[in-house]
Motif scaffolding. Sequence first.
Motif, mmCIF file in Angstrom:
data_model
loop_
_atom_site.group_PDB
_atom_site.id
_atom_site.type_symbol
_atom_site.label_atom_id
_atom_site.label_comp_id
_atom_site.label_asym_id
_atom_site.label_seq_id
_atom_site.Cartn_x
_atom_site.Cartn_y
_atom_site.Cartn_z
ATOM 1 N N ILE A 10 76.055 -15.737 39.153
ATOM 2 C CA ILE A 10 76.479 -16.544 38.152
ATOM 3 C C ILE A 10 76.605 -17.893 38.559
ATOM 4 O O ILE A 10 76.297 -18.820 37.268
ATOM 5 N N VAL A 11 76.400 -18.324 39.392
ATOM 6 C CA VAL A 11 76.506 -19.814 39.710
ATOM 7 C C VAL A 11 75.112 -20.192 39.321
ATOM 8 O O VAL A 11 74.997 -21.519 38.656
ATOM 9 N N ALA A 12 74.047 -19.548 39.614
ATOM 10 C CA ALA A 12 72.500 -20.053 39.144
ATOM 11 C C ALA A 12 72.517 -19.933 37.586
ATOM 12 O O ALA A 12 72.044 -20.956 37.108
ATOM 13 N N GLY A 13 73.229 -19.064 37.019
ATOM 14 C CA GLY A 13 73.403 -19.289 35.330
ATOM 15 C C GLY A 13 73.985 -20.570 35.108
ATOM 16 O O GLY A 13 73.595 -21.080 34.196
ATOM 17 N N VAL A 14 75.208 -21.027 35.585
ATOM 18 C CA VAL A 14 75.775 -22.033 35.352
ATOM 19 C C VAL A 14 75.204 -23.252 35.433
ATOM 20 O O VAL A 14 74.949 -24.083 34.483
ATOM 21 N N VAL A 15 74.410 -23.349 36.673
ATOM 22 C CA VAL A 15 73.580 -24.419 36.917
ATOM 23 C C VAL A 15 72.432 -24.695 35.932
ATOM 24 O O VAL A 15 72.046 -25.689 35.258
ATOM 25 N N ALA A 16 72.016 -23.709 35.467
ATOM 26 C CA ALA A 16 70.833 -23.447 34.577
ATOM 27 C C ALA A 16 71.130 -23.967 33.343
ATOM 28 O O ALA A 16 70.510 -24.802 32.384
ATOM 29 N N ALA A 17 72.539 -23.431 32.799
ATOM 30 C CA ALA A 17 72.984 -23.941 31.446
ATOM 31 C C ALA A 17 73.179 -25.503 31.380
ATOM 32 O O ALA A 17 73.017 -26.127 30.461
ATOM 33 N N LEU A 18 73.808 -25.925 32.577
ATOM 34 C CA LEU A 18 74.279 -27.293 32.709
ATOM 35 C C LEU A 18 72.952 -28.216 32.654
ATOM 36 O O LEU A 18 73.054 -29.263 32.053
ATOM 37 N N VAL A 19 72.009 -27.902 33.458
ATOM 38 C CA VAL A 19 70.725 -28.557 33.593
ATOM 39 C C VAL A 19 70.020 -28.520 32.073
ATOM 40 O O VAL A 19 69.888 -29.567 31.686
ATOM 41 N N GLY A 20 69.855 -27.500 31.553
ATOM 42 C CA GLY A 20 69.223 -27.210 30.336
ATOM 43 C C GLY A 20 69.926 -28.189 29.278
ATOM 44 O O GLY A 20 69.113 -28.759 28.421
ATOM 45 N N PHE A 21 71.294 -27.956 29.190
ATOM 46 C CA PHE A 21 72.061 -28.876 28.288
ATOM 47 C C PHE A 21 71.725 -30.367 28.370
ATOM 48 O O PHE A 21 71.476 -31.203 27.506
ATOM 49 N N ALA A 22 72.174 -30.575 29.670
ATOM 50 C CA ALA A 22 72.044 -32.263 30.000
ATOM 51 C C ALA A 22 70.806 -32.758 29.879
ATOM 52 O O ALA A 22 70.386 -33.849 29.481
ATOM 53 N N SER A 23 69.683 -31.836 30.066
ATOM 54 C CA SER A 23 68.271 -32.455 30.199
ATOM 55 C C SER A 23 67.748 -32.653 28.622
ATOM 56 O O SER A 23 66.768 -33.315 28.757
ATOM 57 N N SER A 24 68.289 -31.918 27.708
ATOM 58 C CA SER A 24 67.557 -31.959 26.447
ATOM 59 C C SER A 24 68.354 -32.118 25.217
ATOM 60 O O SER A 24 67.921 -31.885 24.088
ATOM 61 N N PHE A 25 69.923 -32.260 25.453
ATOM 62 C CA PHE A 25 70.769 -32.308 23.968
ATOM 63 C C PHE A 25 70.188 -33.490 23.335
ATOM 64 O O PHE A 25 70.077 -33.701 22.182
ATOM 65 N N ALA A 26 69.915 -34.550 24.219
ATOM 66 C CA ALA A 26 69.286 -36.002 23.474
ATOM 67 C C ALA A 26 68.054 -35.905 22.520
ATOM 68 O O ALA A 26 68.066 -36.341 21.392
ATOM 69 N N ILE A 27 67.276 -34.979 22.741
ATOM 70 C CA ILE A 27 66.155 -34.664 21.795
ATOM 71 C C ILE A 27 66.456 -34.018 20.696
ATOM 72 O O ILE A 27 66.133 -34.134 19.669
ATOM 73 N N VAL A 28 67.359 -33.016 20.840
ATOM 74 C CA VAL A 28 67.824 -32.163 19.806
ATOM 75 C C VAL A 28 68.763 -33.276 18.690
ATOM 76 O O VAL A 28 68.434 -33.012 17.709
ATOM 77 N N LEU A 29 69.519 -33.820 19.269
ATOM 78 C CA LEU A 29 70.292 -34.791 18.545
ATOM 79 C C LEU A 29 69.209 -35.814 17.611
ATOM 80 O O LEU A 29 69.459 -36.166 16.634
ATOM 81 N N ALA A 30 68.414 -36.208 18.395
ATOM 82 C CA ALA A 30 67.414 -37.379 17.978
ATOM 83 C C ALA A 30 66.649 -36.644 16.817
ATOM 84 O O ALA A 30 66.239 -37.273 15.760
ATOM 85 N N GLY A 31 66.368 -35.445 17.031
ATOM 86 C CA GLY A 31 65.436 -34.658 16.094
ATOM 87 C C GLY A 31 66.383 -34.401 14.798
ATOM 88 O O GLY A 31 65.533 -34.567 13.757
ATOM 89 N N LEU A 32 67.276 -33.976 14.871
ATOM 90 C CA LEU A 32 68.243 -33.932 13.525
ATOM 91 C C LEU A 32 68.305 -35.402 13.007
ATOM 92 O O LEU A 32 68.574 -35.323 11.483
ATOM 93 N N HIS A 33 68.761 -36.318 13.721
ATOM 94 C CA HIS A 33 68.767 -37.532 13.151
ATOM 95 C C HIS A 33 67.673 -38.016 12.279
ATOM 96 O O HIS A 33 67.424 -38.653 11.417
ATOM 97 N N ALA A 34 66.282 -37.842 12.901
ATOM 98 C CA ALA A 34 65.139 -37.868 12.554
ATOM 99 C C ALA A 34 64.775 -37.469 11.308
ATOM 100 O O ALA A 34 64.407 -38.085 10.226
#
Length: 409
Positions: A10-34
């Motif tokens: 469970i902890v591993a899943g939480v860490v994976a989600a947090l790292v995945g979101f924090a690492s790449s939400f910027a590119i998702v928003l940048a792509g939509l804006h682009a």
Amino acid sequence: MKDGGAAQPIVAGVVAALVGFASSFAIVLAGLHAVGASDAQASSGLLTLSVAMGLTGVALSTIYKMPLSVAWTTPGAALLVAAGPVSGGYPAALGAVVLAGTLIVIAGLWAPLTRLLTMIPGALASALLAGVLLPVCMAPVHAVVDVPKLAAPMVVVWLVLWKVARRWAVPGALAAAAIAVAIDPVDHAGGTHLLPQLTWTTPAFDLGTLLGLGLPLFVVTMVSQNVAGMAVLAAHGYRAPMRPVLAVTGAATVAGAPLGAQGVNLAAITAAMAAGPDAGPDPARRWLAGASAGAIYFVIGPCAGLATALLTASPPVLIEGVAGLALLGTLGAALRAATDDDERRDAAIVTFAVTASGVTALGISAPFWGLVAGLGLLAVQTARYGRPSRVAAEPEPEHPAAEPAAVET
């Protein structure tokens, strides 16, 4: 089984989600804006993606008792950044997302489409991905030159954490950028809702955008996310159910597109965190990591408004710089896979060069032409004129056709 047996996955899943979101939400928003999304539309897309990833991740992991982590398509978001404004605007970009999601569903239900996709040589698919990623990965350089007071601390933090705690390098760089922006926001910042609001945009279908954005989005999502995710799971002893995974994630992509979701697929980059030993010693219990990663996205989703506010308060090049740092490893792996195949290296280089050029011809963007150019050169390279030599002792000087290479991400 002791209660502690469930805690580690469970902890591993939480860490994976947090790292995945924090690492790449910027590119998702940048792509939509682009591709023309407003702040409200981009925030809606990020929220919808989080909910869709949560629902599908929890459902697939629970049903199949495997760590089937679901993510957004980070290379697909980079493709949106590289594409920029498209013919037909933001509604047409969402139409391309609908096409990509529909093709993923068909690939899950109809085996010939999957076989057709695998006929694209792995070297060319990797070169296509590398060409898409290159402009994004150049953004940190531009950011340091254009906004050095904001970008230099971000790069320094990334470099230090990359050396001592690589998993947290990109989240740390994002935190450094956020602190710098909070101290010195851009002049036009303000007015963004901190709580995201769902915003409906009816997709439109423009032929040039469907070919130039929709088809490459399908290819890079399948190759760099779904196929790579399956490979990661297989490496840890899981035989993932490809057909239902493709059908479910493709359907979620189609359903979420009018709300701004640009692609839901099997996780690749963070998949090992949920499927590997870090998620517990018992492989049969690691499905809890996939389910908990999905559940945490329901908690993260409402942060979409705050994430968009950060983007609005930042120079665009700074956010793209964070995204570029996050994708450097993926770019390196794609370049290596593209050039490892001696027989297809020239065609891969052509695919990479045309894709990275960013040209648009006949209303169709560069990734489509990059793939066409690479396949065209490969066809010329492998064509046989006249009868082949019967001398068995000497290898032919021309490069023969080879089996599709495995894609590495």
